[in-house]
Design a protein around this motif. Structure first.
Motif, PDB file in Angstrom:
ATOM      1  N   GLU A 134       0.831  -1.204   0.000  1.00  0.00           N
ATOM      2  CA  GLU A 134       0.000   0.000   0.000  1.00  0.00           C
ATOM      3  C   GLU A 134       0.870   1.260   0.000  1.00  0.00           C
ATOM      4  O   GLU A 134       2.069   1.204   0.270  1.00  0.00           O
ATOM      5  CB  GLU A 134      -0.940   0.001   1.205  1.00  0.00           C
ATOM      6  N   THR A 135       0.219   2.397  -0.294  1.00  0.00           N
ATOM      7  CA  THR A 135       0.922   3.688  -0.347  1.00  0.00           C
ATOM      8  C   THR A 135       0.102   4.748   0.380  1.00  0.00           C
ATOM      9  O   THR A 135      -1.099   4.586   0.606  1.00  0.00           O
ATOM     10  CB  THR A 135       1.145   4.156  -1.802  1.00  0.00           C
ATOM     11  N   MET A 136       0.777   5.849   0.757  1.00  0.00           N
ATOM     12  CA  MET A 136       0.076   7.022   1.274  1.00  0.00           C
ATOM     13  C   MET A 136       0.823   8.271   0.833  1.00  0.00           C
ATOM     14  O   MET A 136       2.039   8.242   0.614  1.00  0.00           O
ATOM     15  CB  MET A 136      -0.047   6.966   2.796  1.00  0.00           C
ATOM     16  N   SER A 137       0.088   9.361   0.693  1.00  0.00           N
ATOM     17  CA  SER A 137       0.687  10.619   0.260  1.00  0.00           C
ATOM     18  C   SER A 137       1.462  11.256   1.402  1.00  0.00           C
ATOM     19  O   SER A 137       1.033  11.234   2.560  1.00  0.00           O
ATOM     20  CB  SER A 137      -0.393  11.584  -0.234  1.00  0.00           C
ATOM     21  N   ILE A 138       2.608  11.837   1.054  1.00  0.00           N
ATOM     22  CA  ILE A 138       3.419  12.619   1.988  1.00  0.00           C
ATOM     23  C   ILE A 138       3.537  14.014   1.395  1.00  0.00           C
ATOM     24  O   ILE A 138       4.236  14.224   0.407  1.00  0.00           O
ATOM     25  CB  ILE A 138       4.817  12.000   2.195  1.00  0.00           C
ATOM     26  N   GLY A 139       2.821  14.968   1.996  1.00  0.00           N
ATOM     27  CA  GLY A 139       2.794  16.302   1.411  1.00  0.00           C
ATOM     28  C   GLY A 139       2.110  16.269   0.049  1.00  0.00           C
ATOM     29  O   GLY A 139       1.275  15.401  -0.238  1.00  0.00           O
ATOM     30  N   GLU A 140       2.471  17.203  -0.815  1.00  0.00           N
ATOM     31  CA  GLU A 140       1.811  17.316  -2.118  1.00  0.00           C
ATOM     32  C   GLU A 140       2.556  16.586  -3.236  1.00  0.00           C
ATOM     33  O   GLU A 140       1.975  16.277  -4.273  1.00  0.00           O
ATOM     34  CB  GLU A 140       1.660  18.795  -2.498  1.00  0.00           C
ATOM     35  N   ARG A 141       3.860  16.272  -3.007  1.00  0.00           N
ATOM     36  CA  ARG A 141       4.633  15.765  -4.150  1.00  0.00           C
ATOM     37  C   ARG A 141       5.319  14.424  -3.884  1.00  0.00           C
ATOM     38  O   ARG A 141       5.992  13.901  -4.770  1.00  0.00           O
ATOM     39  CB  ARG A 141       5.697  16.806  -4.538  1.00  0.00           C
ATOM     40  N   CYS A 142       5.162  13.884  -2.695  1.00  0.00           N
ATOM     41  CA  CYS A 142       5.854  12.633  -2.365  1.00  0.00           C
ATOM     42  C   CYS A 142       4.859  11.547  -1.966  1.00  0.00           C
ATOM     43  O   CYS A 142       3.711  11.833  -1.622  1.00  0.00           O
ATOM     44  CB  CYS A 142       6.858  12.850  -1.234  1.00  0.00           C
ATOM     45  N   GLU A 143       5.335  10.321  -2.008  1.00  0.00           N
ATOM     46  CA  GLU A 143       4.483   9.185  -1.671  1.00  0.00           C
ATOM     47  C   GLU A 143       5.293   8.145  -0.907  1.00  0.00           C
ATOM     48  O   GLU A 143       6.450   7.869  -1.245  1.00  0.00           O
ATOM     49  CB  GLU A 143       3.922   8.564  -2.958  1.00  0.00           C
ATOM     50  N   LEU A 144       4.681   7.591   0.130  1.00  0.00           N
ATOM     51  CA  LEU A 144       5.298   6.542   0.927  1.00  0.00           C
ATOM     52  C   LEU A 144       4.731   5.192   0.513  1.00  0.00           C
ATOM     53  O   LEU A 144       3.507   5.035   0.423  1.00  0.00           O
ATOM     54  CB  LEU A 144       5.026   6.789   2.417  1.00  0.00           C
ATOM     55  N   GLU A 145       5.611   4.230   0.271  1.00  0.00           N
ATOM     56  CA  GLU A 145       5.188   2.884  -0.128  1.00  0.00           C
ATOM     57  C   GLU A 145       5.829   1.858   0.802  1.00  0.00           C
ATOM     58  O   GLU A 145       6.978   2.006   1.211  1.00  0.00           O
ATOM     59  CB  GLU A 145       5.618   2.600  -1.575  1.00  0.00           C
ATOM     60  N   PHE A 146       5.071   0.809   1.137  1.00  0.00           N
ATOM     61  CA  PHE A 146       5.603  -0.315   1.907  1.00  0.00           C
ATOM     62  C   PHE A 146       5.844  -1.499   0.969  1.00  0.00           C
ATOM     63  O   PHE A 146       4.917  -1.944   0.284  1.00  0.00           O
ATOM     64  CB  PHE A 146       4.612  -0.751   2.995  1.00  0.00           C
ATOM     65  N   VAL A 147       7.078  -1.999   0.953  1.00  0.00           N
ATOM     66  CA  VAL A 147       7.421  -3.183   0.159  1.00  0.00           C
ATOM     67  C   VAL A 147       7.649  -4.353   1.116  1.00  0.00           C
ATOM     68  O   VAL A 147       8.411  -4.236   2.082  1.00  0.00           O
ATOM     69  CB  VAL A 147       8.678  -2.944  -0.703  1.00  0.00           C
ATOM     70  N   ASN A 148       7.011  -5.476   0.845  1.00  0.00           N
ATOM     71  CA  ASN A 148       7.120  -6.630   1.730  1.00  0.00           C
ATOM     72  C   ASN A 148       8.528  -7.217   1.704  1.00  0.00           C
ATOM     73  O   ASN A 148       9.110  -7.439   0.644  1.00  0.00           O
ATOM     74  CB  ASN A 148       6.130  -7.717   1.307  1.00  0.00           C
ATOM     75  N   VAL A 149       9.080  -7.450   2.912  1.00  0.00           N
ATOM     76  CA  VAL A 149      10.362  -8.139   3.036  1.00  0.00           C
ATOM     77  C   VAL A 149      10.217  -9.241   4.083  1.00  0.00           C
ATOM     78  O   VAL A 149       9.232  -9.310   4.822  1.00  0.00           O
ATOM     79  CB  VAL A 149      11.521  -7.187   3.417  1.00  0.00           C
ATOM     80  N   THR A 150      11.216 -10.116   4.158  1.00  0.00           N
ATOM     81  CA  THR A 150      11.212 -11.204   5.127  1.00  0.00           C
ATOM     82  C   THR A 150      12.338 -10.975   6.124  1.00  0.00           C
ATOM     83  O   THR A 150      13.447 -10.579   5.757  1.00  0.00           O
ATOM     84  CB  THR A 150      11.389 -12.553   4.418  1.00  0.00           C
ATOM     85  N   HIS A 151      12.025 -11.243   7.399  1.00  0.00           N
ATOM     86  CA  HIS A 151      12.969 -10.995   8.482  1.00  0.00           C
ATOM     87  C   HIS A 151      12.657 -12.009   9.580  1.00  0.00           C
ATOM     88  O   HIS A 151      11.803 -12.880   9.406  1.00  0.00           O
ATOM     89  CB  HIS A 151      12.818  -9.541   8.955  1.00  0.00           C
ATOM     90  N   SER A 152      13.321 -11.902  10.717  1.00  0.00           N
ATOM     91  CA  SER A 152      13.086 -12.838  11.812  1.00  0.00           C
ATOM     92  C   SER A 152      11.926 -12.394  12.699  1.00  0.00           C
ATOM     93  O   SER A 152      11.846 -12.771  13.866  1.00  0.00           O
ATOM     94  CB  SER A 152      14.363 -13.005  12.641  1.00  0.00           C
ATOM     95  N   ILE A 153      11.035 -11.601  12.149  1.00  0.00           N
ATOM     96  CA  ILE A 153       9.785 -11.204  12.782  1.00  0.00           C
ATOM     97  C   ILE A 153       8.783 -11.004  11.659  1.00  0.00           C
ATOM     98  O   ILE A 153       9.162 -10.634  10.540  1.00  0.00           O
ATOM     99  CB  ILE A 153       9.967  -9.919  13.628  1.00  0.00           C
ATOM    100  N   ILE A 154       7.523 -11.288  11.935  1.00  0.00           N
ATOM    101  CA  ILE A 154       6.511 -11.162  10.882  1.00  0.00           C
ATOM    102  C   ILE A 154       6.168  -9.697  10.628  1.00  0.00           C
ATOM    103  O   ILE A 154       6.451  -8.826  11.433  1.00  0.00           O
ATOM    104  CB  ILE A 154       5.238 -11.953  11.236  1.00  0.00           C
ATOM    105  N   ASP A 155       5.553  -9.454   9.471  1.00  0.00           N
ATOM    106  CA  ASP A 155       5.038  -8.131   9.094  1.00  0.00           C
ATOM    107  C   ASP A 155       6.129  -7.089   8.908  1.00  0.00           C
ATOM    108  O   ASP A 155       5.903  -5.892   9.150  1.00  0.00           O
ATOM    109  CB  ASP A 155       4.024  -7.632  10.141  1.00  0.00           C
ATOM    110  N   ALA A 156       7.326  -7.505   8.484  1.00  0.00           N
ATOM    111  CA  ALA A 156       8.405  -6.543   8.223  1.00  0.00           C
ATOM    112  C   ALA A 156       8.245  -5.961   6.823  1.00  0.00           C
ATOM    113  O   ALA A 156       7.820  -6.644   5.896  1.00  0.00           O
ATOM    114  CB  ALA A 156       9.766  -7.220   8.366  1.00  0.00           C
ATOM    115  N   ILE A 157       8.624  -4.694   6.696  1.00  0.00           N
ATOM    116  CA  ILE A 157       8.584  -4.018   5.388  1.00  0.00           C
ATOM    117  C   ILE A 157       9.844  -3.183   5.213  1.00  0.00           C
ATOM    118  O   ILE A 157      10.538  -2.864   6.179  1.00  0.00           O
ATOM    119  CB  ILE A 157       7.334  -3.114   5.222  1.00  0.00           C
ATOM    120  N   ASN A 158      10.145  -2.841   3.962  1.00  0.00           N
ATOM    121  CA  ASN A 158      11.095  -1.773   3.654  1.00  0.00           C
ATOM    122  C   ASN A 158      10.280  -0.609   3.110  1.00  0.00           C
ATOM    123  O   ASN A 158       9.629  -0.736   2.065  1.00  0.00           O
ATOM    124  CB  ASN A 158      12.121  -2.209   2.614  1.00  0.00           C
ATOM    125  N   PRO A 159      10.270   0.532   3.795  1.00  0.00           N
ATOM    126  CA  PRO A 159       9.542   1.692   3.289  1.00  0.00           C
ATOM    127  C   PRO A 159      10.325   2.392   2.181  1.00  0.00           C
ATOM    128  O   PRO A 159      11.560   2.438   2.210  1.00  0.00           O
ATOM    129  CB  PRO A 159       9.403   2.589   4.518  1.00  0.00           C
TER     130      PRO A 159
END
Length: 447
Positions: A134-159
């Motif tokens: 998923e993504t969300m807007s940051i200000g008027e010109r930027c966007e934050l995205e979560f990319v799924n990654v795997t780690h030694s804990i569940i639900d980890a992401i690289n933003p």
């Protein structure tokens, strides 16, 4: 658009991660972590009651005063996953910023528990749940995205912060797992797309925990097979078997529970953090445990469970306990000191499904714990584990996928960065030009 990166914490050690990215007038903060080793060296330190400035002075949490050098407003605080070296300072620092905390469901639950336990500050930042992909807007010109990654804990992401000048990828923490025990594989397809769309990747901030190690980090499915082999090998032992692992490693805990049943033993989870993480994962539907699985965190309920084990026979149970790093107040350490009703005897098995974190405090405590266990006759099964961090071939694959213009090594000290510097230099990056080895408290201007 001006792009600056403030390397606030985690650039001189493994722990107390915190990084801020300014894109124009908008700032996103990634992680606010605790340096556990700085806490563990003090006996019975209650961080919940301590002031942030005292914790900063002792090197336990990031010194975020460098944030005053950034001209802009914080629009989001983004923890990448639920380990304390990434969320352990949120309860001390987040209230300074008028910004929501944005995280995946499991991470957000753990943040909420940290905030709830805080005794010094009132943290009333909005908590915003966002899933990988998923993504969300940051200000008027930027966007934050979560990319799924795997780690030694569940639900980890690289933003990923998408800016008009290119993407800033915050690459802490991950391994390349294409066959995880819980959750989806790492989304390498999306990383390759980010590396080749629009302006490409302006900057990649990389977790260098294992950057000095050759080869590739194995999948969690490899650790699962190793664990099953060890547990099946002691199936016929008619005495006590005790296991310990990272409480937050839900995939490993579920494997321990499953294999305990396979060898005819009743698993019981013992220890405050064991109850916390597994209970949270079960409550939000991120993991499934047997209906009759006991989870006990309070000291009295733990001792009652130990008494039951001793009364009904150690050969019928598998206690899964805290204390894999030899933490002084954890269950396994107390067992080694003879402070619980559980009697360790000659030949009893202790399975460490975790590696000692390579840091002097942990190494000393773990050595002490193992000595105590051996003095009681315990047989130690060590290193039934795979790391949650990339080794060199994984780092090579990430550079190849993202093709970043700039690279910033993180999550290590200077010695730990050396392998990554060698690797990146071999790929054409140059120190001081586009390969930035930095320190805590610095600001790097990229655009």
């Amino acid at each position: 658009m001006e792009i600056e990166i403030a390397t606030i914490g985690g650039y001189e050690e493994v722990g107390r991660q915190m990084t801020a990215v300014r894109a124009g007038d908008d700032i996103v903060v990634f992680d606010m972590g605790l340096n556990l080793s700085q806490v563990l060296v003090h006996d019975n330190l209650q961080t919940e009651e301590m002031h942030s400035l005292d914790l900063i002075d002792m090197g336990a949490i990031p010194d975020d005063r460098v944030m005053s050098d950034l001209e802009g407003d914080v629009k989001a605080i983004v923890p990448t996953h639920g380990h304390l070296d990434h969320i352990g300072a949120i309860s001390k620092l987040a209230h300074r910023y008028d910004a929501p905390i944005v995280a995946t469901p499991f991470t957000l639950e753990l943040v909420e528990e940290e905030v709830h336990d805080e005794g010094k500050f009132v943290v009333d930042n909005d908590l915003v749940e966002m899933e990988a992909g998923e993504t969300m807007s940051i200000g008027e010109r930027c966007e934050l995205e979560f990319v799924n990654v795997t780690h030694s804990i569940i639900d980890a992401i690289n933003p990923v912060l998408h800016t008009p000048e290119g993407a800033v990828v915050y690459g802490l923490d991950k391994r390349m797992d294409h066959s995880p025990v819980i959750g989806d594989p790492i989304d390498m397809k999306r990383f390759r797309e980010i590396g080749r769309e629009g302006e490409g990747v302006l900057c990649y901030i990389e977790d260098c925990t294992n950057a000095n190690k050759k080869g590739r980090t194995p999948s969690e499915s490899v650790a699962r097979k190793h664990l099953r082999d060890v547990m099946y090998s002691v199936e016929d032992y008619d005495g006590g078997i005790v296991a310990t692992t990272f409480s937050s490693h839900i995939a490993r805990v579920t494997s321990l529970v499953e294999f305990a049943k396979d060898i005819g033993r009743e698993p019981i989870l013992l220890g405050r953090s064991m109850e916390k993480y597994s209970g949270t994962a079960e409550r939000i539907g991120a993991a499934t445990f047997p209906d009759d699985l006991g989870m006990y965190g309070h000291r009295k309920s733990v001792d009652r469970a130990f008494n039951r084990i001793m009364e009904e026979g150690k050969e019928n149970f598998l206690p899964v306990v805290t204390g894999h790093q030899g933490e002084p107040r954890a269950m396994l350490t107390r067992m080694g000191r003879g402070e619980t009703p559980y009697d360790l005897e000659d030949g009893d098995k202790v399975l460490f499904s975790a590696r000692v974190i390579p840091e002097p405090t942990n190494e000393g405590q773990r050595y002490q714990s193992e000595r105590l266990l051996r003095m009681q006759g315990a047989r130690i099964y060590d290193d039934i584990h795979v790391s949650g961090h990339l080794r060199q071939e994984g780092h090579y694959e990430m550079l190849d996928a993202l093709q970043p213009q700039h690279v910033i090594p993180a999550h290590q000290d200077m010695g730990g960065f050396s392998g990554y510097v060698d690797l990146a230099s071999g790929q054409g990056y140059e120190l001081g030009r586009d390969l930035h080895v930095t320190a805590n408290g610095n600001v790097i201007q990229l655009v």
